[in-house]
Enzyme design. Structure first.
Site: not given
Ligand code: DMJ
Length: 653
Positions: A221, A366, A470, A489, A575
């Site tokens: 994170e 993911d 979710e 997403e 991401t």
């Molecule tokens: C984000 O922090 C990023 O996209 C991460 O890869 C996974 N998803 C969250 C948001 O849903």
């Protein structure tokens, strides 16, 4: 005696009706009146026009959707060929249109709703709505929450780490007491062309944010939200072309890059004392890995650090960061199943034993897939592409269920399910909302057909609830986990599919999403997490990715002239939605020969020492890549009979 006459009458009536049905529809008496009435025309096995029974839409059939069945061997290979056309014996789309209650001749409701043009004024209105959404969230964060990490939008307060309860990982993994929302929002300000606020925000970050904090955060994170944002903003500031307007900072001395470096150094202890090279999931920014640290990490958390760490290494000319991130990717990759090629979702970093054997596209995996491809796009290392291609093949072979082509043929629409990484067997019947990013990734590799279908499935769920739960259980046609924390997403995939197809359908989708966000999540001081997608109750939390991703992708979807699409620079999104220009300088890696081929271990399993860090050296960016415009047009990206099928499969109609 009257009741006897009544009963006799009813019995005769029933027998008469039964007889009529038997004659008209050819239902054999053995099928049983009560079993088959009322007749379900749409969802049982259909009789094809020329005789043989064809498996058609299976969702409400007695045995459930065909996604429960293992994939047909070799089907994935076939899918990569040209889409199959319905043969004479097949139950083709026209027939389905009738069976599914197609609305006769002329455009049906889907065509009417989605095929029309999306007028420029409406697009501008939606762009302004998206900008307004960002501004409302951002201004309220600055007014009520800064310098804390997040905004509590219902009570108009700030939120920092939960010091009282260190085990509250939902909060403490993300909130490091480093003004997270401000940092995460930087490049959205630039993309929206707000140079004065961007400059103000950058100065605030430089002057007030410090990483010398007693905060235990998740390495992943901190990397994607903070490190990634600092690097992205740094590149925007130092870009000689300044496509977003004047985003330069007077007397800028690479402060954001230095901050990124400082943060990354504080994350490095996670990569030490691990027998596999896979990092610990959490570090304390002051003291390193906590003594009671968990040895288990999710694959995405440990294996999606390469984009940010690689950029940092290449900007600094210091291989350390890329080296540790790459070693982690390779270590995970080497643990994949020999039989299926799949990875699990949780691994022990010391033993390399898979603790979570679930393989899917959502939580836990993911961004691991995402970063294999994006690392290749950014750095051009062939091995990243090879890993991605192999992973994609395994995904197609074991995770993908449903019909071969998205827009042709019969059977259930394609869906990617969760399976056991070793056996490939189905593990559950839910998909999660994180997985909605995957169509966007498919766009990047050119599998637009399949992306269209998967995206449509998620959009159908969104239409049903005005949000994405979710977890959604496709067998029960109901949510398994009910909250929606403003995730990006689906918007991300919508935006990328619009860029790939230019089909106005995706603008309609974006408008739908915008409107439901306004309707269900807007509160006094921002936008709130939905606690329950059905009753629409809320939680007092606005995660930082709402400003850095959700609002950004919505804005970009409607802002046709944005430099992200028009400037001649090719941008890639991390991401966390941070833009990085794809730049030839990032493709130069003078240290390549120092990297071990098989990851970070020698023959005896000992860690290979990292190469030494040279002095801080900045490589300035400038891009010379040209965008190739995509001129394809579709009437509807997904034929309306298939849209209807999907809507029915999620219980929407
Ligand atoms: C984000 O922090 C990023 O996209 C991460 O890869 C996974 N998803 C969250 C948001 O849903």
């Amino acid at each position: 005696m009257q009741w006897r006459a009544l009963v006799l009458g009813l019995v005769l009536l029933r027998l008469g009706l039964h007889g009529v049905l038997w004659l008209v529809f050819g239902l054999g008496p053995s099928m049983g009146f009560y079993q088959r009435f009322p007749l379900s025309f749409g969802f049982q096995r259909l009789r094809a026009p020329d005789g043989p029974v064809s498996p058609a839409l299976g969702s409400a059939g007695p045995s459930g959707p065909s996604w429960l069945q293992p994939p047909v061997p070799g089907a994935a290979a076939g899918r990569r060929r040209a889409p199959r056309r319905p043969g004479p014996g097949m139950c083709g789309p026209a027939h389905w249109g009738y069976v599914l209650g197609g609305r006769g001749r002329g455009p049906d409701e889907y065509e009417k709703r989605y095929s029309g043009a999306f007028p420029p004024q409406l697009r501008a209105q939606m762009r302004d709505l998206a900008r307004g959404m960002f501004v409302f969230g951002y201004d309220n964060y600055m007014a009520h929450a800064f310098p804390q990490d997040e905004l509590n939008p219902i009570h108009c307060r700030g939120r920092g780490p939960d010091r009282g309860d260190p085990s509250n990982l939902n909060i403490n993994d993300v909130l490091g007491n480093y003004s997270l929302t401000l940092v995460d929002a930087l490049d959205t300000l630039a993309i929206m062309g707000n140079s004065s606020e961007f400059q103000k925000a950058v100065k605030l970050v430089i002057n007030t944010v410090s990483f010398d904090k007693d905060s235990t955060v998740q390495v992943f994170e901190a990397t994607i939200r903070v490190l990634g944002s600092l690097l992205s903003a740094h590149r925007i500031i130092t870009d000689s072309k300044q496509p977003f307007g004047d985003m330069t900072i007077k007397d800028y001395d690479n402060e954001l890059l230095h901050m990124a470096h400082d943060l990354a150094v504080r994350l490095l202890p996670a990569f030490e004392n691990t027998k596999t090279g896979i990092p610990y999931p959490r570090v304390n920014l002051k003291t390193g890995v906590p003594p009671d640290s968990n040895n288990e990490t999710c694959t995405a958390g440990a294996g999606s650090l390469l984009v940010e760490f690689g950029i940092l290494s290449r900007l600094l000319g210091d291989s350390t960061f890329e080296w540790v991130a790459r070693r982690a990717v390779k270590a995970l990759w080497n643990l994949r199943s020999n039989d299926t090629g799949l990875l699990g979702n949780v691994v022990n970093i010391q033993t390399g034993h898979w603790v979570g054997k679930q393989s899917g596209l959502g939580a836990g995996l993911d961004s691991f897939y995402e970063y294999l491809l994006k690392s290749y796009i950014l750095f051009g290392e062939k091995e990243d592409l090879e890993m991605f291609n192999a992973a994609y093949r395994s995904i197609q072979n074991y995770l993908r269920r449903g019909r071969e082509a998205c827009n042709e043929g019969e059977g259930d629409p394609p869906l990617y399910v969760n399976v056991n990484m070793f056996s490939g067997q189905l593990m559950n019947t839910w998909i999660d909302s994180l997985q909605a990013f995957f169509p966007g990734l498919q766009v990047l590799i050119g599998d637009v057909e399949d992306a269209i279908c998967l995206h449509a499935f998620y959009y159908a769920i969104w239409k049903r609830y005005g949000a994405l739960p979710e977890r959604y259980n496709w067998q029960l046609q109901a949510p398994d986990v009910l909250f929606y924390p403003l995730r990006p997403e689906l918007v991300e995939s919508t935006y990328l599919l619009y860029q790939a197809t230019k089909n106005p359908f995706y603008l309609h989708v974006g408008m739908d999403i915008l409107q439901s966000l306004e309707k269900y999540t807007k509160v006094k001081c921002g936008y709130a997490t939905l606690h329950h997608v059905i009753d629409k109750s809320k939680e007092d939390r606005m995660e930082s990715f709402f400003l850095s991703e959700t609002c950004k992708y919505l804005y970009l979807l409607f802002d046709e002239e944005n430099p992200v699409h028009k400037s001649g620079t090719k941008y890639m999104f991390t991401t966390e939605g941070h833009i990085v220009s794809v730049d030839k300088h990032l493709r130069e890696s003078p240290w390549k020969e120092f990297f071990s081929e098989d990851g970070g271990q020698d023959q005896e399993g000992k860690s290979v020492p990292r190469p030494k860090s040279p002095e801080l050296k900045v490589i300035n960016s400038s891009s010379n890549c040209n965008r190739v415009p995509d001129e394809r047009r579709y009437s509807l990206p997904l034929k309306s009979i298939y849209m209807r099928q999907i809507d029915q499969m999620v219980g929407l109609i």
